[in-house]
Design an enzyme around this catalytic site. Structure first.
Site, PDB file in Angstrom:
ATOM      1  N   LYS A  53       6.017 133.277  60.505  1.00 37.69           N
ATOM      2  CA  LYS A  53       6.670 132.164  61.205  1.00 37.69           C
ATOM      3  C   LYS A  53       8.156 132.421  61.444  1.00 37.69           C
ATOM      4  O   LYS A  53       8.696 132.010  62.459  1.00 37.69           O
ATOM      5  CB  LYS A  53       6.470 130.850  60.440  1.00 37.69           C
ATOM      6  CG  LYS A  53       5.053 130.321  60.585  1.00 37.69           C
ATOM      7  CD  LYS A  53       4.977 128.847  60.261  1.00 37.69           C
ATOM      8  CE  LYS A  53       3.577 128.326  60.540  1.00 37.69           C
ATOM      9  NZ  LYS A  53       3.389 126.944  60.181  1.00 37.69           N
ATOM     10  N   LYS A  62      -4.060 133.944  65.115  1.00 35.76           N
ATOM     11  CA  LYS A  62      -4.620 132.646  64.724  1.00 35.76           C
ATOM     12  C   LYS A  62      -4.420 131.598  65.829  1.00 35.76           C
ATOM     13  O   LYS A  62      -3.354 131.570  66.463  1.00 35.76           O
ATOM     14  CB  LYS A  62      -3.881 132.212  63.451  1.00 35.76           C
ATOM     15  CG  LYS A  62      -4.369 130.935  62.829  1.00 35.76           C
ATOM     16  CD  LYS A  62      -3.589 130.637  61.553  1.00 35.76           C
ATOM     17  CE  LYS A  62      -2.396 129.748  61.814  1.00 35.76           C
ATOM     18  NZ  LYS A  62      -2.184 128.682  60.843  1.00 35.76           N
ATOM     19  N   LYS A  73      -0.946 125.500  66.635  1.00 38.68           N
ATOM     20  CA  LYS A  73      -0.308 124.415  67.402  1.00 38.68           C
ATOM     21  C   LYS A  73       0.957 124.903  68.080  1.00 38.68           C
ATOM     22  O   LYS A  73       1.305 124.466  69.161  1.00 38.68           O
ATOM     23  CB  LYS A  73       0.125 123.284  66.474  1.00 38.68           C
ATOM     24  CG  LYS A  73      -0.961 122.624  65.695  1.00 38.68           C
ATOM     25  CD  LYS A  73      -0.355 121.415  64.983  1.00 38.68           C
ATOM     26  CE  LYS A  73      -1.145 121.035  63.764  1.00 38.68           C
ATOM     27  NZ  LYS A  73      -0.592 121.561  62.511  1.00 38.68           N
TER      28      LYS A  73
HETATM   29  N1  AQP Z   1      -6.711 128.820  63.403  1.00 44.36           N
HETATM   30  C1  AQP Z   1      -7.122 128.208  62.296  1.00 44.36           C
HETATM   31  N2  AQP Z   1      -8.345 128.490  61.782  1.00 44.36           N
HETATM   32  C2  AQP Z   1      -8.785 127.863  60.661  1.00 44.36           C
HETATM   33  N3  AQP Z   1      -8.068 126.910  60.004  1.00 44.36           N
HETATM   34  C3  AQP Z   1      -6.857 126.618  60.488  1.00 44.36           C
HETATM   35  N4  AQP Z   1      -5.917 125.742  60.086  1.00 44.36           N
HETATM   36  C4  AQP Z   1      -4.865 125.806  60.925  1.00 44.36           C
HETATM   37  N5  AQP Z   1      -5.087 126.703  61.891  1.00 44.36           N
HETATM   38  C5  AQP Z   1      -6.324 127.230  61.650  1.00 44.36           C
HETATM   39  C6  AQP Z   1      -6.050 124.884  58.925  1.00 44.36           C
HETATM   40  O1  AQP Z   1      -5.774 123.559  59.330  1.00 44.36           O
HETATM   41  C7  AQP Z   1      -5.176 122.856  58.244  1.00 44.36           C
HETATM   42  C8  AQP Z   1      -3.973 122.145  58.732  1.00 44.36           C
HETATM   43  O2  AQP Z   1      -3.018 123.093  59.172  1.00 44.36           O
HETATM   44  P1  AQP Z   1      -1.528 122.639  59.358  1.00 44.36           P
HETATM   45  O3  AQP Z   1      -1.413 121.784  60.518  1.00 44.36           O
HETATM   46  O4  AQP Z   1      -1.029 122.022  58.138  1.00 44.36           O
HETATM   47  O5  AQP Z   1      -0.665 123.913  59.510  1.00 44.36           O
HETATM   48  P2  AQP Z   1      -0.865 125.340  60.015  1.00 44.36           P
HETATM   49  O6  AQP Z   1      -1.812 126.105  59.163  1.00 44.36           O
HETATM   50  O7  AQP Z   1       0.483 125.912  60.092  1.00 44.36           O
HETATM   51  O8  AQP Z   1      -1.522 125.105  61.447  1.00 44.36           O
HETATM   52  P3  AQP Z   1      -1.092 125.616  62.826  1.00 44.36           P
HETATM   53  O9  AQP Z   1      -1.966 125.024  63.829  1.00 44.36           O
HETATM   54  O10 AQP Z   1      -0.996 127.104  62.849  1.00 44.36           O
HETATM   55  O11 AQP Z   1       0.340 124.983  63.042  1.00 44.36           O
HETATM   56  P4  AQP Z   1       1.674 125.658  63.398  1.00 44.36           P
HETATM   57  O12 AQP Z   1       1.474 126.312  64.704  1.00 44.36           O
HETATM   58  O13 AQP Z   1       2.621 124.501  63.449  1.00 44.36           O
HETATM   59  O14 AQP Z   1       1.987 126.640  62.341  1.00 44.36           O
HETATM   60  C9  AQP Z   1      -4.884 123.892  57.157  1.00 44.36           C
HETATM   61  O15 AQP Z   1      -5.852 123.787  56.129  1.00 44.36           O
HETATM   62  C10 AQP Z   1      -5.000 125.189  57.857  1.00 44.36           C
HETATM   63  O16 AQP Z   1      -5.455 126.210  56.999  1.00 44.36           O
END
Ligand code: AQP
Length: 333
Positions: free
Chosen positions: A114, A198, A201
């Protein structure tokens, strides 16, 4: 014996298929088992580790609650609340940051990903975020944490922090060491544009993900444009090696239909991608349209969503502030 479940989702907008298949779908199954005690948190303190627009953040908090409800989490069975309103989280995070070692945090791959090349400009919060995550989990004596595969390392860190605190202060078993609950077959949903990244968001291109609020036309056109390779559909699991996009799309199909990967491979073996993509779009539309409609409906009921958060915060605060009191005694405050 029932499980004590805790998990969180960041209100950073655009909740997507990865969040749903990796985490929220699992939350619903755990919520449906009456033996479990479930707590699902909108982790707004985590969200501000990267820049957020305050107005949008407020809306995103409600949208995350709406997504929980629309996916099938029952607020009568589970506690739903937002992290910032239960101050024990920030307090415990500070205390635990004095237990966690900088060497441990430096190994966290999510921070490296990140923060990117410009680590110096990343917020201190982004670096220490896994300690706050440990506090979230440990305050509720959680036994199991349903997360996507990407959070496995943070959960291991949480276990290390719990064990070190218990050892340093000679309080055997004060913090429970939680187990991760990660989907076995398909635990990481990848970007539609690059099967090695991955689904996320924060990815700039909306074409890289299926948002839970996408309509039928958007879902169909995103799947149509999703990256594939020139080979026909695989005929065996081994055929998926070195074909990240094919592996991802067929994994999504398998996870949504509940049919094993092997069965899905046989179903489409030798066919061309366009045929498979039509079926995949259809399954996605069938599964996601009811959720998306319900999210949109709930978003017009702001007072109802706020009431759920308020009730959830009261319940969570009782448990968490009681644990923090005990932490104060142990630490010597
Ligand atoms: N691509 C993914 N595949 C499987 N699980 C995923 N999770 C996120 N992306 C995937 C799971 O969703 C839960 C909530 O995630 P989060 O919103 O707390 O944060 P994150 O993991 O940082 O998700 P993003 O979408 O990748 O957000 P950004 O882009 O803001 O960093 C978690 O249990 C996560 O494992």
């Amino acid at each position: 014996m029932g499980k004590k479940i805790f998990s969180g989702v960041q209100p950073t907008g655009n909740l997507h298929l990865g969040n749903y298949l990796g985490a929220i779908k699992n939350f619903v199954e755990l919520n449906n088992d009456d033996k479990n005690n479930c707590i699902f948190c909108v982790v707004d303190l985590h969200a501000i580790t990267t820049k957020q627009n305050p107005k949008e953040l407020k809306n995103n908090i409600r949208e995350t609650v709406a997504t929980f409800l629309a996916s099938g989490i029952d607020p009568k069975k589970s506690i739903i609340f937002n992290q910032s309103k239960v101050t024990a989280h920030s307090e415990a995070a500070w205390i635990l940051s004095c237990t966690a070692r900088t060497g441990w945090l430096s190994r966290m791959t999510q921070f490296k990903e990140k923060a990117g090349k410009d680590k110096e400009k990343a917020s201190v919060g982004l670096y220490s975020y896994p300690v706050l995550m440990a506090a979230d989990i440990l305050l509720y004596d959680s036994t199991h944490v349903p997360v996507g595969d990407d959070q496995k390392q943070h959960l291991e860190l949480c276990r290390d922090i719990a064990q070190k605190f218990n050892k340093d202060f000679e309080v055997d078993d004060f913090f429970k060491t939680p187990e991760p609950l990660i989907q076995r077959e398909f635990s990481r949903v990848m970007s539609l544009k690059d099967g090695t990244k991955k689904m996320s968001k924060s990815e700039l291109s909306d074409q890289s993900r299926i948002n839970l609020t996408d309509d039928i036309d958007l879902i169909t056109s995103k799947i149509k444009k999703a990256k594939t390779d020139p080979l026909p559909m695989p005929s065996s699991k081994e055929d998926l090696n070195n074909r990240p996009e094919a592996k991802n799309l067929i994994g999504i199909y398998s996870s949504l239909t509940g049919s094993s990967l092997e069965k899905c491979i046989i179903e489409f073996s030798g066919k061309n991608f366009s045929e498979f993509k039509n079926d995949l779009s259809q399954v996605l539309v069938e599964k996601l349209t009811p959720i998306s409609k319900e999210i949109k409906k709930l978003l017009s009921e702001k007072n109802y969503l706020d009431e759920i958060l308020k009730n959830g915060c009261e319940k969570a605060d009782k448990i968490a502030s009681n644990k923090v009191k005990k932490i104060h005694e142990i630490v010597g405050f």
